[in-house]
Design an enzyme around this catalytic site. Structure first.
Site, PDB file in Angstrom:
ATOM      1  N   VAL A  18       0.843  -0.539   0.261  1.00 44.48           N
ATOM      2  CA  VAL A  18       0.328  -0.320   0.015  1.00 44.48           C
ATOM      3  C   VAL A  18       0.707   1.038   0.048  1.00 44.48           C
ATOM      4  O   VAL A  18       0.493   1.666  -0.998  1.00 44.48           O
ATOM      5  CB  VAL A  18      -1.527  -0.060   1.105  1.00 44.48           C
ATOM      6  CG1 VAL A  18      -2.111   1.024   1.202  1.00 44.48           C
ATOM      7  CG2 VAL A  18      -2.231  -1.071   1.384  1.00 44.48           C
ATOM      8  N   ALA A  37      -6.541  19.739  -5.886  1.00 45.68           N
ATOM      9  CA  ALA A  37      -6.140  20.063  -4.741  1.00 45.68           C
ATOM     10  C   ALA A  37      -6.005  21.114  -4.399  1.00 45.68           C
ATOM     11  O   ALA A  37      -5.966  22.024  -2.884  1.00 45.68           O
ATOM     12  CB  ALA A  37      -4.595  18.983  -4.055  1.00 45.68           C
ATOM     13  N   LYS A 109      -6.435   0.377  11.417  1.00 44.07           N
ATOM     14  CA  LYS A 109      -7.402  -0.611  11.517  1.00 44.07           C
ATOM     15  C   LYS A 109      -7.440  -0.414  12.500  1.00 44.07           C
ATOM     16  O   LYS A 109      -8.330  -0.181  14.111  1.00 44.07           O
ATOM     17  CB  LYS A 109      -8.533  -1.384  10.505  1.00 44.07           C
ATOM     18  CG  LYS A 109      -7.681  -2.265  10.466  1.00 44.07           C
ATOM     19  CD  LYS A 109      -8.137  -3.824   8.958  1.00 44.07           C
ATOM     20  CE  LYS A 109      -7.313  -3.045   8.650  1.00 44.07           C
ATOM     21  NZ  LYS A 109      -6.767  -3.791   7.160  1.00 44.07           N
ATOM     22  N   GLU A 133      -9.830   6.880   5.817  1.00 44.05           N
ATOM     23  CA  GLU A 133     -11.002   5.849   5.072  1.00 44.05           C
ATOM     24  C   GLU A 133     -10.106   4.483   5.050  1.00 44.05           C
ATOM     25  O   GLU A 133     -10.415   4.118   4.819  1.00 44.05           O
ATOM     26  CB  GLU A 133     -10.930   7.175   4.104  1.00 44.05           C
ATOM     27  CG  GLU A 133     -11.818   6.701   3.088  1.00 44.05           C
ATOM     28  CD  GLU A 133     -13.406   6.446   3.655  1.00 44.05           C
ATOM     29  OE1 GLU A 133     -13.690   7.708   3.884  1.00 44.05           O
ATOM     30  OE2 GLU A 133     -13.366   5.699   3.243  1.00 44.05           O
ATOM     31  N   VAL A 136     -10.919   0.870   6.971  1.00 47.27           N
ATOM     32  CA  VAL A 136     -12.312   0.840   6.887  1.00 47.27           C
ATOM     33  C   VAL A 136     -12.672  -0.011   5.280  1.00 47.27           C
ATOM     34  O   VAL A 136     -12.785   0.964   4.391  1.00 47.27           O
ATOM     35  CB  VAL A 136     -13.426   0.916   7.221  1.00 47.27           C
ATOM     36  CG1 VAL A 136     -15.005   0.379   7.365  1.00 47.27           C
ATOM     37  CG2 VAL A 136     -13.304   0.972   8.922  1.00 47.27           C
ATOM     38  N   GLY A 191      -1.667 -16.592  -1.972  1.00 46.64           N
ATOM     39  CA  GLY A 191      -1.571 -14.956  -1.659  1.00 46.64           C
ATOM     40  C   GLY A 191      -3.051 -14.358  -0.947  1.00 46.64           C
ATOM     41  O   GLY A 191      -3.104 -13.434  -0.911  1.00 46.64           O
ATOM     42  N   ASP A 205     -10.201  -8.427  12.289  1.00 41.46           N
ATOM     43  CA  ASP A 205     -10.382  -7.464  11.675  1.00 41.46           C
ATOM     44  C   ASP A 205     -11.688  -6.935  10.940  1.00 41.46           C
ATOM     45  O   ASP A 205     -11.409  -6.015  11.037  1.00 41.46           O
ATOM     46  CB  ASP A 205      -9.455  -8.560   9.917  1.00 41.46           C
ATOM     47  CG  ASP A 205      -9.566  -7.468   9.287  1.00 41.46           C
ATOM     48  OD1 ASP A 205      -8.374  -6.470   8.968  1.00 41.46           O
ATOM     49  OD2 ASP A 205     -10.305  -7.740   7.994  1.00 41.46           O
ATOM     50  N   LYS A 209     -12.915  -3.522  11.969  1.00 45.15           N
ATOM     51  CA  LYS A 209     -13.860  -2.063  10.787  1.00 45.15           C
ATOM     52  C   LYS A 209     -15.023  -1.894  11.520  1.00 45.15           C
ATOM     53  O   LYS A 209     -15.085  -0.789  11.664  1.00 45.15           O
ATOM     54  CB  LYS A 209     -13.334  -2.634   9.214  1.00 45.15           C
ATOM     55  CG  LYS A 209     -11.918  -2.439   8.829  1.00 45.15           C
ATOM     56  CD  LYS A 209     -12.260  -4.059   7.936  1.00 45.15           C
ATOM     57  CE  LYS A 209     -11.260  -4.227   7.287  1.00 45.15           C
ATOM     58  NZ  LYS A 209     -10.916  -5.447   6.277  1.00 45.15           N
ATOM     59  N   GLY A 303      -5.734  -4.484  -0.816  1.00 45.25           N
ATOM     60  CA  GLY A 303      -5.116  -4.395  -2.064  1.00 45.25           C
ATOM     61  C   GLY A 303      -4.618  -3.280  -2.130  1.00 45.25           C
ATOM     62  O   GLY A 303      -4.868  -2.502  -1.522  1.00 45.25           O
TER      63      GLY A 303
HETATM   64  N1  HSE Z   1      -7.490  -8.515   5.329  1.00 35.65           N
HETATM   65  C1  HSE Z   1      -7.927  -7.947   5.309  1.00 35.65           C
HETATM   66  C2  HSE Z   1      -8.878  -8.930   4.069  1.00 35.65           C
HETATM   67  C3  HSE Z   1      -7.535  -7.354   4.330  1.00 35.65           C
HETATM   68  O1  HSE Z   1      -9.130 -10.145   4.401  1.00 35.65           O
HETATM   69  O2  HSE Z   1     -10.427  -8.338   4.550  1.00 35.65           O
HETATM   70  C4  HSE Z   1      -7.332  -5.301   4.916  1.00 35.65           C
HETATM   71  O3  HSE Z   1      -8.049  -5.244   6.466  1.00 35.65           O
END
Ligand code: HSE
Length: 429
Positions: A18, A37, A109, A133, A136, A191, A205, A209, A303
């Site tokens: 990222v 901007a 998060k 942003e 989530v 992956g 996770d 969120k 991603g």
């Molecule tokens: N590992 C998370 C998912 C993405 O599979 O949605 C990052 O929060």
């Protein structure tokens, strides 16, 4: 260095997929981002464990091994934290940056779920922005939608497919009939799932969120420990098949209603509903609100590209001079949500692995009757002899507590040979 007021200085801490994509976008699209901007966002420094080519033009960009040193630089206005982890370097850096009067943009998060209220307060004290942003649902602008587009609404319920890994696994199980372990292994090989998958498949996770969404939706302090969490490990190919026979698919949903305990758990979702059709690694967030009624947004939740998209939106907002409270309201006005009611009653699916013996069905229905639970339908398909068989029941509307109590009692019965699983049923979404 003197500040050039037509530029806004940016530092990125953390150059994983990222961070590297955000750096690529910032360097490649500088002119376009400047025109949007009104101020040129200029990447001045980056920090990572190792210095190497990450696919962006790093000329003129300082490489700083110690991320926390970014907070003290006069030429940096926005610190973008993409290191991750609820505490440690990421939290130290964000606190230091806010203290030094820098805006903070983060995709973290876990940190926001655990320390969001404190960081929001610190940002307000320093008169700077804290933006998350990207924390989530990745590329879906769910927080912007809550904070801005729906700011005139009363949010009644937020429901989301918030974890792409779980949605991918459940979709593969549904479409191929394969079991959980096999699909997880394949997802790891490809992956899609982490080598250590528990944060995703145990619902943590998604709960991070959901706790952030609930805080924004209901004007509350973010309260991760209040989320009732169960993941997808217990879901078998048997459950997927029976759910299909009943007209449902199984989805891991995060759900938070006003004044109710937020939950992350697998649900049976009616096959013709919108959420049931969100397949693979996609995420979705649905809002029930007044006066807008119902909105469902879907898109990639993780991603490099989708997450960088959300990070860039926060950077452009800050560069434009758009100011908003991190959780949509002043931090001091956010309520502590200590007194939450149980989730409302609903229908349930129950799967019990039993020995195929005389009297088992009547024993199960007696236990359900003792807990005031009314059976709606029952399915049992014949299986090979001497193996435990799945007995599947659906229940008429009932509260969650009697279902949990009945499951506990069933687990103690001699005829039960394997897991007992109860899942709530969502007829429309
Ligand atoms: N590992 C998370 C998912 C993405 O599979 O949605 C990052 O929060």
């Amino acid at each position: 260095m003197l500040k050039n007021m037509s530029e806004i200085g940016i530092a990125i801490a953390g150059l994983g997929v990222v961070g590297a994509e955000t750096a690529r976008q910032l360097t490649k699209k500088n002119t376009e981002l400047h025109s949007r901007a009104g101020t040129a966002p200029v990447l001045r420094a980056v920090s990572a464990r190792t210095q190497k080519d990450r696919g962006f033009d790093a000329s003129g960009i300082d490489f700083v091994p110690d991320a926390t040193a970014l907070a003290a630089r006069n030429d940096i206005d926005i610190v973008v934290e993409l290191i991750g982890g609820s505490d440690g370097v990421a939290f130290d850096l964000c606190q230091a940056a806010l203290k030094q009067g820098k805006h903070v943009v983060t995709a973290n998060k876990a940190m926001i779920a655990h320390h969001g209220h404190l960081l929001a307060q610190r940002a307000e004290d320093a008169n700077v922005q804290l933006c998350f942003e990207a924390a989530v649902a990745g590329g879906i602008p769910a927080l912007k939608l809550l904070r801005e587009g729906l700011s005139g609404n009363e949010i009644e319920r937020v429901t989301g497919i918030l974890n792409g890994t779980c949605n991918y696994i459940l979709t593969e199980m549904t479409q191929t009939g394969r079991g959980f372990d096999e699909v997880l292994r394949e997802a790891q090989e490809k992956g899609y799932a982490e080598a250590e998958p528990s944060f995703d498949i145990d619902g943590i996770d998604a709960a991070h969120k959901l706790s952030i969404l609930a805080a924004l939706a209901y004007g509350e302090q973010v309260n991760f420990p209040s989320v009732n969490i169960s993941g997808i490990r217990a879901i078998t190919d048997i459950d997927i098949a029976y759910a299909g026979d009943l007209g449902f698919v199984i989805k891991l949903l995060g759900s938070a209603g006003r004044g109710r305990v937020p939950t992350v758990q697998p649900w049976l979702v009616a096959r013709d509903s919108q959420l049931a059709k969100i397949d693979g690694a996609l995420n979705a967030v649905a809002f029930d609100a007044e006066p807008v009624r119902s909105i469902v947004c879907t898109g990639p939740g993780a991603g490099a590209g989708p997450t960088a998209s959300a990070v860039l939106a926060d950077i452009i907002d800050i560069a434009r001079g758009r100011r908003s409270f991190a959780f949509g309201r002043p931090a001091a006005s956010l309520k502590s949500n200590g007194d939450l009611k149980a989730v409302p009653p609903g229908r349930f699916y129950l799967r019990v692995m039993v020995r195929d013996e005389t009297g088992v069905l009547s024993a199960i229905t007696s236990i359900l009757r003792d807990h005031q639970i009314s059976v709606e339908s029952m399915l049992q398909k014949s299986q090979s002899a001497n193996k435990p068989v799945p007995l599947v029941l659906t229940m008429h509307e009932t509260a969650h507590e009697p279902v949990a109590a009945a499951c506990a009692e069933l687990r103690g019965q001699s005829f039960v040979d394997g897991d007992v699983l109860a899942l709530p049923v969502l007829d429309s979404a």
